[in-house]
Design a protein around this motif. Structure first.
Motif, PDB file in Angstrom:
ATOM      1  N   ARG A 213       0.822  -1.215   0.000  1.00 54.80           N
ATOM      2  CA  ARG A 213       0.000   0.000   0.000  1.00 54.80           C
ATOM      3  C   ARG A 213       0.855   1.264   0.000  1.00 54.80           C
ATOM      4  O   ARG A 213       0.585   2.207  -0.751  1.00 54.80           O
ATOM      5  N   GLU A 214       1.877   1.266   0.839  1.00 54.57           N
ATOM      6  CA  GLU A 214       2.744   2.453   0.882  1.00 54.57           C
ATOM      7  C   GLU A 214       3.531   2.620  -0.407  1.00 54.57           C
ATOM      8  O   GLU A 214       3.711   3.744  -0.900  1.00 54.57           O
ATOM      9  N   TRP A 215       4.003   1.513  -0.935  1.00 57.15           N
ATOM     10  CA  TRP A 215       4.846   1.568  -2.134  1.00 57.15           C
ATOM     11  C   TRP A 215       4.041   2.020  -3.353  1.00 57.15           C
ATOM     12  O   TRP A 215       4.448   2.912  -4.098  1.00 57.15           O
ATOM     13  N   TYR A 216       2.874   1.379  -3.555  1.00 56.26           N
ATOM     14  CA  TYR A 216       2.055   1.727  -4.723  1.00 56.26           C
ATOM     15  C   TYR A 216       1.246   3.000  -4.488  1.00 56.26           C
ATOM     16  O   TYR A 216       0.752   3.613  -5.442  1.00 56.26           O
ATOM     17  N   GLY A 217       1.113   3.411  -3.207  1.00 53.93           N
ATOM     18  CA  GLY A 217       0.338   4.621  -2.902  1.00 53.93           C
ATOM     19  C   GLY A 217       0.969   5.893  -3.439  1.00 53.93           C
ATOM     20  O   GLY A 217       0.264   6.889  -3.662  1.00 53.93           O
ATOM     21  N   TYR A 218       2.277   5.877  -3.667  1.00 56.93           N
ATOM     22  CA  TYR A 218       2.907   7.059  -4.262  1.00 56.93           C
ATOM     23  C   TYR A 218       2.412   7.298  -5.679  1.00 56.93           C
ATOM     24  O   TYR A 218       2.334   8.444  -6.129  1.00 56.93           O
ATOM     25  N   HIS A 219       2.070   6.235  -6.375  1.00 56.71           N
ATOM     26  CA  HIS A 219       1.615   6.349  -7.750  1.00 56.71           C
ATOM     27  C   HIS A 219       0.100   6.480  -7.842  1.00 56.71           C
ATOM     28  O   HIS A 219      -0.402   7.254  -8.685  1.00 56.71           O
ATOM     29  N   ASN A 242       0.541   0.747 -14.328  1.00 56.85           N
ATOM     30  CA  ASN A 242       0.546   2.192 -14.577  1.00 56.85           C
ATOM     31  C   ASN A 242      -0.885   2.673 -14.748  1.00 56.85           C
ATOM     32  O   ASN A 242      -1.610   2.200 -15.616  1.00 56.85           O
ATOM     33  N   ARG A 243      -1.323   3.598 -13.883  1.00 54.63           N
ATOM     34  CA  ARG A 243      -2.721   4.042 -13.896  1.00 54.63           C
ATOM     35  C   ARG A 243      -3.084   4.773 -15.178  1.00 54.63           C
ATOM     36  O   ARG A 243      -4.257   4.836 -15.556  1.00 54.63           O
ATOM     37  N   LYS A 244      -2.099   5.340 -15.872  1.00 56.50           N
ATOM     38  CA  LYS A 244      -2.374   6.091 -17.108  1.00 56.50           C
ATOM     39  C   LYS A 244      -2.791   5.156 -18.242  1.00 56.50           C
ATOM     40  O   LYS A 244      -3.434   5.593 -19.197  1.00 56.50           O
ATOM     41  N   GLU A 245      -2.433   3.866 -18.131  1.00 56.49           N
ATOM     42  CA  GLU A 245      -2.787   2.909 -19.165  1.00 56.49           C
ATOM     43  C   GLU A 245      -4.137   2.245 -18.899  1.00 56.49           C
ATOM     44  O   GLU A 245      -4.570   1.391 -19.667  1.00 56.49           O
ATOM     45  N   LEU A 246      -4.797   2.620 -17.798  1.00 57.77           N
ATOM     46  CA  LEU A 246      -6.087   2.033 -17.454  1.00 57.77           C
ATOM     47  C   LEU A 246      -7.176   2.647 -18.326  1.00 57.77           C
ATOM     48  O   LEU A 246      -7.291   3.878 -18.443  1.00 57.77           O
ATOM     49  N   SER A 247      -8.013   1.771 -18.946  1.00 56.40           N
ATOM     50  CA  SER A 247      -9.080   2.223 -19.840  1.00 56.40           C
ATOM     51  C   SER A 247     -10.358   1.443 -19.541  1.00 56.40           C
ATOM     52  O   SER A 247     -10.383   0.537 -18.702  1.00 56.40           O
ATOM     53  N   GLU A 248     -11.416   1.786 -20.274  1.00 56.73           N
ATOM     54  CA  GLU A 248     -12.706   1.127 -20.064  1.00 56.73           C
ATOM     55  C   GLU A 248     -12.705  -0.326 -20.531  1.00 56.73           C
ATOM     56  O   GLU A 248     -13.570  -1.097 -20.139  1.00 56.73           O
ATOM     57  N   GLU A 249     -11.734  -0.690 -21.362  1.00 48.49           N
ATOM     58  CA  GLU A 249     -11.655  -2.089 -21.808  1.00 48.49           C
ATOM     59  C   GLU A 249     -11.342  -3.039 -20.647  1.00 48.49           C
ATOM     60  O   GLU A 249     -11.700  -4.210 -20.687  1.00 48.49           O
ATOM     61  N   LYS A 250     -10.649  -2.510 -19.626  1.00 54.17           N
ATOM     62  CA  LYS A 250     -10.272  -3.337 -18.475  1.00 54.17           C
ATOM     63  C   LYS A 250     -11.316  -3.289 -17.355  1.00 54.17           C
ATOM     64  O   LYS A 250     -11.079  -3.819 -16.272  1.00 54.17           O
ATOM     65  N   LEU A 251     -12.452  -2.670 -17.629  1.00 49.74           N
ATOM     66  CA  LEU A 251     -13.453  -2.504 -16.585  1.00 49.74           C
ATOM     67  C   LEU A 251     -14.050  -3.858 -16.142  1.00 49.74           C
ATOM     68  O   LEU A 251     -14.265  -4.089 -14.952  1.00 49.74           O
ATOM     69  N   SER A 280       8.334   4.870 -12.753  1.00 49.60           N
ATOM     70  CA  SER A 280       9.146   4.302 -13.834  1.00 49.60           C
ATOM     71  C   SER A 280       8.802   2.822 -14.023  1.00 49.60           C
ATOM     72  O   SER A 280       8.280   2.157 -13.096  1.00 49.60           O
ATOM     73  N   PRO A 281       9.123   2.274 -15.195  1.00 44.76           N
ATOM     74  CA  PRO A 281       8.801   0.852 -15.444  1.00 44.76           C
ATOM     75  C   PRO A 281       9.514  -0.104 -14.486  1.00 44.76           C
ATOM     76  O   PRO A 281       8.943  -1.118 -14.079  1.00 44.76           O
ATOM     77  N   ILE A 282      10.758   0.213 -14.113  1.00 43.67           N
ATOM     78  CA  ILE A 282      11.482  -0.683 -13.218  1.00 43.67           C
ATOM     79  C   ILE A 282      10.843  -0.720 -11.837  1.00 43.67           C
ATOM     80  O   ILE A 282      10.806  -1.766 -11.178  1.00 43.67           O
ATOM     81  N   ASP A 283      10.290   0.419 -11.389  1.00 42.78           N
ATOM     82  CA  ASP A 283       9.579   0.431 -10.103  1.00 42.78           C
ATOM     83  C   ASP A 283       8.295  -0.387 -10.171  1.00 42.78           C
ATOM     84  O   ASP A 283       7.953  -1.114  -9.224  1.00 42.78           O
TER      85      ASP A 283
END
Length: 557
Positions: A213-219, A242-251, A280-283
């Motif tokens: 939660r703490e780690w992913y909460g930054y993003h 990555n939240r920016k890649e989330l779309s309605e197709e994944k609903l 970043s992708p590595i994170d």
């Protein structure tokens, strides 16, 4: 000097038996070894009784010791199980059938004139009571047994020091394993380990989930408020990335994870207007990897809980039916075993797990605790504040009864646990409404009737399984026998093929018989007559041979 003379005289009286015109050597010494029972006869009993220090000196030399002791009989154990049964009988002071057979076979017929030296007074008393053989311990007998123990592998033919030590090691392991203080028939140690691991997993999963939660909460900080469950949060963090890649197709996929369409839509809306920082992708790779580990731990925890429930239903069905699998397992774990829990009184079970609070209250002279681990039961949570102490005391009493039924019954069932649970429910209703509960005697009678029918059904099923198992074993043995017979058949066929040509040759040499059955019948009497006349013709042929031999001798002369 007088004291030594008296002692030597007593020892000589113990070890010498007078018979007829002189002294008869009838002292035998019994020695129990891991390999079997050994019976030794002692020579020169009178001198040994008079010279105790010389016996002690002879222990240092095997040659001198062989002059004193001679092996009379040795009865080896048939198997490791037989050795364990015999050593258990000896430790309890019981005369085993193997030892009884050895003594009856090899001890002198006149038992009144026989003396048997043994190392343990308990087994000596059992032998004397059952076989009427006079037994003696201590003194010279103890010294002789010390020597036998030292040179045992040399006194018994075919026994080496290595094989004797191996037998002792194996028997020691099996004896110690049988004496371990947990019930062998009930696998309660598996329950103890399972509940300990379950508690540890709960702590670890909670810690790791907070880390995710703490780690992913930054993003994506808004996800924490929407998804409260740790397992679901880790699955969502791994799925979203990555939240920016989330779309309605994944609903639809999010709805399957969250099991709620409104929450899935809220997550999608929050991802579009999130105030979290970019990542970043590595994170993201590291967060997803750690989330997958937490998910696998959570799934293993579910499987472990199912395993614990099945074990509790087998080992302690009444206790688990009364108070639940998890609380019952915690009680067994805290007590050390189901047997220990069954031995505890109800007052101890009531405060089991609250020892610190109890001793603190005794030290400060305050109020003692009302409950320990049984606080996690639903009954205490449902009771009113003024009735919590009374219901906890009553529940502890029923837990003690259930644990004793589970521990000491041959085929444990959950019938008694269900009846005890009904009693606790009735007592809880009595505290709230005043309705009188049923009497304990009536409830136990009902439970006993139901349990007897259930146990008979279980026995019938077990017997049926045993019969099926025997049938399968019989079929397997028959198949093996048939396979062995098939392997032997080719060799027989080859032998028959070798014999067939010789038979055909014989048939060709014989005169051809007619196909008519009447002619065959006519021929058979003549053949029988020929066979009968054959012994009569034998002497004539012998006389002819003798005449020929005489003629040849005359020609040679």
């Amino acid at each position: 000097m007088c004291g030594q003379e008296v002692q030597s005289a007593e020892l000589s009286l113990l070890l010498i038996v007078a018979g007829g015109g002189g002294t008869m050597v009838l002292l035998h010494v019994l020695y129990e070894h891991a390999a079997g029972y050994a019976l030794f006869s002692v020579r020169e009993v009178e001198e040994i009784g008079m010279l105790l220090p010389q016996v002690e000196e002879s222990l240092l030399n095997i040659g001198k010791f062989n002059n004193i002791v001679k092996l009379a009989a040795f009865s080896p154990f048939k198997s490791a199980q037989s050795a364990l049964e015999n050593v258990n009988a000896i430790s309890e002071g019981v005369l085993h059938e193997d030892l009884k057979l050895l003594l009856e076979t090899n001890m002198p017929a006149k038992k009144k004139k026989a003396l048997l030296g043994v190392s343990d007074s308990k087994i000596g008393a059992a032998i004397q009571e059952e076989l009427k053989i006079t037994c003696q311990t201590g003194g010279v007998v103890a010294e002789i047994i010390r020597g036998i123990r030292l040179y045992f592998h040399s006194l018994v033919m075919g026994l080496t020091a290595q094989s004797a030590s191996k037998a002792q090691l194996g028997l020691g392991h099996s004896y110690s394993r049988a004496k371990v203080k947990f019930n062998v028939n009930r696998v309660d140690n598996m329950i103890i380990q399972s509940i300990s691991l379950l508690d540890q997993l709960d702590k670890d999963i909670n810690t790791f989930s907070m880390r995710v939660r703490e780690w992913y909460g930054y993003h994506f900080p808004e996800l924490i408020k929407i998804v409260a469950d740790n397992y679901t949060y880790c699955r969502m963090a791994k799925f979203i990335g990555n939240r920016k890649e989330l779309s309605e197709e994944k609903l639809e996929d999010m709805e399957e994870i969250v099991m709620d369409g409104a929450k899935a839509q809220a997550i999608l809306d929050a991802s579009r207007s999130s105030m979290g920082m970019d990542i970043s992708p590595i994170d993201l790779i590291n967060i997803e990897s750690f989330s997958s580990r937490v998910i696998s731990l959570s799934e293993y925890r579910k499987g472990l809980q199912t395993y614990l429930q099945s074990k509790m239903s087998q080992v302690a069905p009444s206790l688990s039916a009364l108070i639940g699998e998890v609380v019952g397992a915690r009680l067994i774990s805290h007590a050390g075993s189901l047997t220990n829990l069954a031995k505890y009184p109800a007052s101890t079970v009531q405060i089991l797990g609250a020892e610190k609070a109890l001793f603190r209250a005794l030290k400060t002279k305050g109020n003692t605790p009302k409950y320990g681990l049984i606080f996690h039961s639903t009954f205490i949570g449902r009771a009113a504040a003024k009735n919590k102490g009374r219901i906890s005391r009553y529940l502890a009493n029923k837990c003690t009864i259930a644990s004793r039924i589970d521990c000491f019954s041959e085929i444990p069932t959950s019938v008694f646990g269900d009846k005890l649970r009904e009693q606790v429910e009735e007592r809880l209703a009595f505290y709230e409404t005043g309705e009188a509960p049923r009497k304990n005697l009536d409830v136990m009678k009902e439970a006993q009737q139901e349990a007897s029918s259930v146990t008979t059904e279980i026995r019938r099923k077990l017997e049926k399984k045993e019969r099926k198992k025997k049938k399968r074993e019989k079929k397997r043995l028959e198949a093996l026998a048939a396979a062995a017979a098939e392997e032997n058949e080719p060799s027989k066929q080859s032998q028959d093929e070798e014999e067939v040509p010789s038979k055909k040759k014989k048939r060709k040499s014989e005169p051809d018989l007619s196909e008519n059955g009447l002619e065959e019948e006519e021929q058979t009497p003549s053949s029988k007559k020929k066979r009968k006349s054959a012994p009569e013709e034998a002497p004539a042929t012998e006389t002819k041979k003798k005449k020929k031999c005489k003629v040849r001798q005359e020609d040679e002369d």
